[in-house]
Design an enzyme around this catalytic site. Structure first.
Site, PDB file in Angstrom:
ATOM      1  CG  HIS A   1      10.709  19.042  34.599  1.00 22.01           C
ATOM      2  ND1 HIS A   1      11.383  18.956  33.407  1.00 22.01           N
ATOM      3  CD2 HIS A   1      10.036  17.874  34.737  1.00 22.01           C
ATOM      4  CE1 HIS A   1      11.114  17.795  32.834  1.00 22.01           C
ATOM      5  NE2 HIS A   1      10.296  17.129  33.617  1.00 22.01           N
TER       6      HIS A   1
ATOM      7  NE  ARG B   1      43.397  32.785  57.266  1.00 19.30           N
ATOM      8  CZ  ARG B   1      44.148  32.548  56.202  1.00 19.30           C
ATOM      9  NH1 ARG B   1      45.283  31.887  56.324  1.00 19.30           N
ATOM     10  NH2 ARG B   1      43.758  32.945  55.001  1.00 19.30           N
TER      11      ARG B   1
ATOM     12  CB  CYS C   1      45.872  25.022  57.909  1.00 18.51           C
ATOM     13  SG  CYS C   1      46.465  26.653  58.403  1.00 18.51           S
TER      14      CYS C   1
ATOM     15  CG  ASN D   1      51.587  28.982  51.445  1.00 18.82           C
ATOM     16  OD1 ASN D   1      52.314  28.028  51.193  1.00 18.82           O
ATOM     17  ND2 ASN D   1      50.374  29.101  50.945  1.00 18.82           N
ATOM     18  CG  ASP D   2      51.988  34.541  55.321  1.00 19.57           C
ATOM     19  OD1 ASP D   2      52.507  35.085  54.335  1.00 19.57           O
ATOM     20  OD2 ASP D   2      50.819  34.763  55.681  1.00 19.57           O
TER      21      ASP D   2
END
Length: 792
Positions: A419, A576, A749, A701-702
């Site tokens: 509710h 991934r 990505c 990034n990597d």
């Protein structure tokens, strides 16, 4: 024999709302129109609106009722006094003989139809202004269960009439602008489903928080359904993806959460009270109320009802414990999300980070801040100040006048269909439901901020924290040649961004699901004998309701992936494989036993190197099982599998072979396997990797870390870490050119295009095939991409 005051369900339909109210008209519509397609509804009959009006006229109480309403409008009487006086007038009256006779005869006829001497029935109220597209009247009138015999039936019917004038019903009609005397009440008398011996709950044919239209959300608890609606029980939650229900062999259950279900409502053994509350057994708490076949059946019914009515619906269901059959016992329009735009939405966000002090289920997507007002009893409504944040155990319809004045609501108990949740949505008040300990942790007058802006999980912070609100019009966004996708990590937030015109999910990180939902190391689930007793206990708690710990991992991971893939189906969802570092794996429950200690985990035993190694091969097999389940059983064949941190072509061969051993064969059942392009060797030997994979996705990034030799986690070297460095851009341009020469798609990505508009422009100039963005940067960056394409 013709009846003036009673109509059978099979003789009424949705056009008969003026005759029998919204609830009964809908029940009749389902019995008459959907029964032949397999939707099961308990049979019964309804009294007419005319019966109510004749009752008022012959009892002679209407002038006195009108006088009470006049006094209320003139502030000569309180809401409580007004409702109490009118209900007393109704309960002190008696039915006309003709109405009494028709109700008795219909009850006897219903019992004869069902072959029962003294039939148990549910007696439900149905107002003629109820269950309209813009007003739900949820819980405004009463329902009486397990009613047997003429005397009890007539008493329940009279109490239904009186419930048209509960405080909450009067207050609601005032808020909606309904004339109290233009509304009549019909009574539905319905075959009683023995849910006390099984379970019951609620279904919404839409995601109630985000408005995502392609799911049905089912709540389930043991026993009768009232505690689910009241919010006094934390129910199971199941989510079904409707578009896949008709796909042969698919079982598209994309979420199964086992609720605490600490109590259940049963019929009373004797006495005036018809029901009683008992505590559930530990075994019942840890078991799912519905099996997968039953979840799918309810999902199909929800889709059928929604299709028939042509709009999202709010349904109630019950399972008969004697026959094992499921029933729909109520259907009404969903009145909140279905009325909102599909092309625009408000996005709330916190301006600063803080640590939550409470979590629960989020209702809505807004943020609210204010002082806590802890109310344990509705009798204390008078001390609630306007604009405070209501903190309570749970609510029922009597709380609505107070809820309307709240800036936000926090409860101890309840789920998304309680509710408190239903009314909060309709009132547009953000709420955090089912925190378990809000009333004991929060103090009266304490300054707090509650946020429902991060998907399904609502959070409460200590103090007043700044936030902002942005109006996003996705209908005005440009089309692009570049496929623009989204990065989504959290299944709980997957539906939040469904309105974005994304062309799929460019990155779904498996490790986020493992960390946030599964919480245990896969090898610890497979080998509990190798971990300590405390970790064994924690795993036992996590895996309750599942056949085995391995099944828990597979089911939870598969459904988490499916939930990430659902918002943009049938566009691709690139998932991934797990890419934890050893120190991160060690933090999972039971993980420390199975992980080596490494000086530099970033460059250590991670990604592809784990999948074929004996130390993790069994864990990888579970990942593959989950991927097979999501593609082949749940039905998301749009899921693409991506291999991270693959150092050499020889390592790629070993991973692809390990996947094949576990039933994931490239090209079989249209399976595509992508590779993260994030190591310099991936670019240098791109031609060789392209022979083994169906596509590349650049992990900026990597790749930046390894091209520049900068630890991306190092604060001391943060100024040197820049994806826009010429060396990094040279590698990315080379990867794009080589992928195109090999005729395979390549996207990105990583975070760089989300963070830097000029980097997105560079990618467009290099003609990258896809760019996957964080959802909160999607609107800004897609405009940059479109402008860059126009300038070419």
């Amino acid at each position: 024999m013709a009846h003036r005051f009673v109509l059978w369900f099979e003789d009424i339909g949705i056009a008969d709302v003026p005759l029998v109210g919204g609830k009964n008209a809908s029940l009749g519509e389902m019995v008459r129109e959907l029964g032949r397609s397999g939707v099961r509804v308990p049979t019964g009959f309804a009294t007419t609106a005319e019966a109510f009006r004749v009752f008022l006229a012959e009892s002679g109480i209407e002038p006195a009722m009108r006088e009470q309403i006049r006094r209320y409008h003139a502030a000569e009487a309180s809401l409580s006094e007004t409702g109490s006086h009118i209900r007393a007038l109704i309960l002190g009256s008696r039915f006309p003989d003709a109405l009494t006779g028709e109700i008795r005869a219909a009850y006897d006829d219903l019992a004869a139809r069902l072959g029962v001497k003294e039939l148990a029935v549910a007696v439900r109220s149905s107002a003629t202004a109820e269950d309209l597209p813009d007003a739900s009247f949820a819980g405004q009138q009463e329902t009486f269960l397990n009613i047997r015999g003429h005397r009890a039936l007539l008493d329940a019917c009279l109490r239904c009439f009186a419930s048209l004038y509960t405080d909450r019903a009067i207050s609601y009609r005032e808020a909606k602008g309904f004339d109290h005397f233009a509304v009549a009440l019909s009574i539905g008398v319905q075959q009683m489903v023995r849910a006390d011996l099984a379970g019951s709950g609620v279904i919404f044919t839409i995601d109630t928080e985000s408005g995502f239209p392609h799911v049905a959300t089912i709540s389930a608890a043991w026993g009768l359904g009232e505690p689910v609606v009241q919010g006094s029980v934390d129910p199971d939650k199941y989510v079904v993806f409707k578009p896949l229900l008709e796909q042969p062999g698919a079982r598209p259950i994309i979420e199964k959460t086992c609720g605490a279900k600490a109590i259940k409502m049963l019929y009373a053994r004797s006495g005036a009270k018809r029901t009683r509350i008992v505590r559930t057994t530990p075994a019942a708490r840890g078991a799912f109320v519905l099996n997968d076949d039953e979840i799918i059946e309810l999902g199909r019914w929800a889709a059928a009802v929604e299709k028939h009515y042509g709009r999202p619906m709010d349904l109630e269901w019950a399972k008969d414990g004697e026959t094992g059959l499921l029933y729909l016992v109520q259907a009404r329009p969903e009145t909140v999300q279905s009325g909102l735009s599909r092309s625009s939405f408000l996005r709330y966000s916190m301006k600063t980070r803080s640590t939550p002090i409470l979590t629960g289920a989020a209702v809505g997507s807004a943020i609210a801040a204010g002082k806590a007002c802890v109310i344990r009893d509705v009798a204390d409504i008078a001390r609630f100040p306007d604009g405070a944040i209501l903190v309570t155990a749970n609510t029922d319809p009597d709380w609505v006048p107070m809820m309307k004045r709240a800036a936000g609501i926090i409860t101890d108990h309840g789920g998304n269909t309680s509710h408190a949740a239903i009314v909060s949505r309709e009132l547009g008040v953000p709420a955090v439901i089912g925190t378990k300990k809000a009333t004991s942790l929060l103090n009266e007058g304490q300054a707090i901020t509650l946020s429902c802006a991060s998907g399904e999980n609502g959070v409460v912070y200590d103090g007043l924290i700044d936030f902002e609100c942005e109006d996003i019009d996705v209908g005005a966004l440009p089309d692009t040649r570049t496929r623009v996708m989204v990065n989504i990590a959290e299944p709980s937030a997957a539906f939040q961004w469904w309105r974005l015109p994304a062309k799929g999910v460019g990155l779904a990180r498996m490790e986020f699901i493992i960390n946030n939902l599964i919480k245990a190391h896969p090898m610890a689930l497979l080998h509990p004998e190798r971990i300590g007793r405390e970790d064994q206990r924690r795993i036992g708690e996590l895996t309750k309701g599942h056949a085995s710990p391995a099944d828990y991992f597979v089911d939870t991971l598969a459904r988490g992936i499916a939930k990430l893939a659902a918002p943009y189906y049938p566009h691709p969802a690139i998932v991934r494989l797990s890419d934890f570092k050893t120190n991160e794996y060690a933090h999972l429950v039971g993980g420390a036993v199975f992980e080596p200690s490494e000086e530099n985990p970033m460059l250590g035993f991670r990604g592809a190197s784990r999948y074929y190694d004996e130390r993790y091969r069994e864990g990888f097999a579970l990942e593959c099982r989950a991927l097979r389940k999501v593609r082949e059983e749940i039905g998301f064949a749009n899921v693409i599998v991506m291999v991270p941190f693959c150092r050499t072509p020889a390592e790629a061969d070993r991973v692809i072979a390990a996947m094949a051993e576990n039933g994931l064969r490239r090209g079989e059942a249209a399976l595509q396997i992508y590779m993260m392009c994030e190591i310099p060797s991936n670019v240098i030997l791109a031609e060789e990797f392209a022979e083994r994979f169906d596509g590349f996705s650049i992990g900026s990034n990597d790749l930046t870390q390894l091209v520049l030799g900068v630890d991306r986690d190092s604060e001391q070297l943060a100024k040197l870490f820049d994806e826009r460095d010429p060396a990094v851009k040279h590698m990315i341009a080379e990867a794009i050119a080589k992928a195109h020469a090999a005729r395979i798609p390549i996207g990105i990505c990583g975070l760089a295009p989300s963070n830097y508009p000029d980097f997105a422009e560079f990618l467009v100039a290099e003609r990258i095939d896809s760019i996957s963005l964080n959802p909160d940067s999607f609107v800004r960056t897609i405009r940059t991409i479109a402008a860059a394409e126009s300038a070419m």
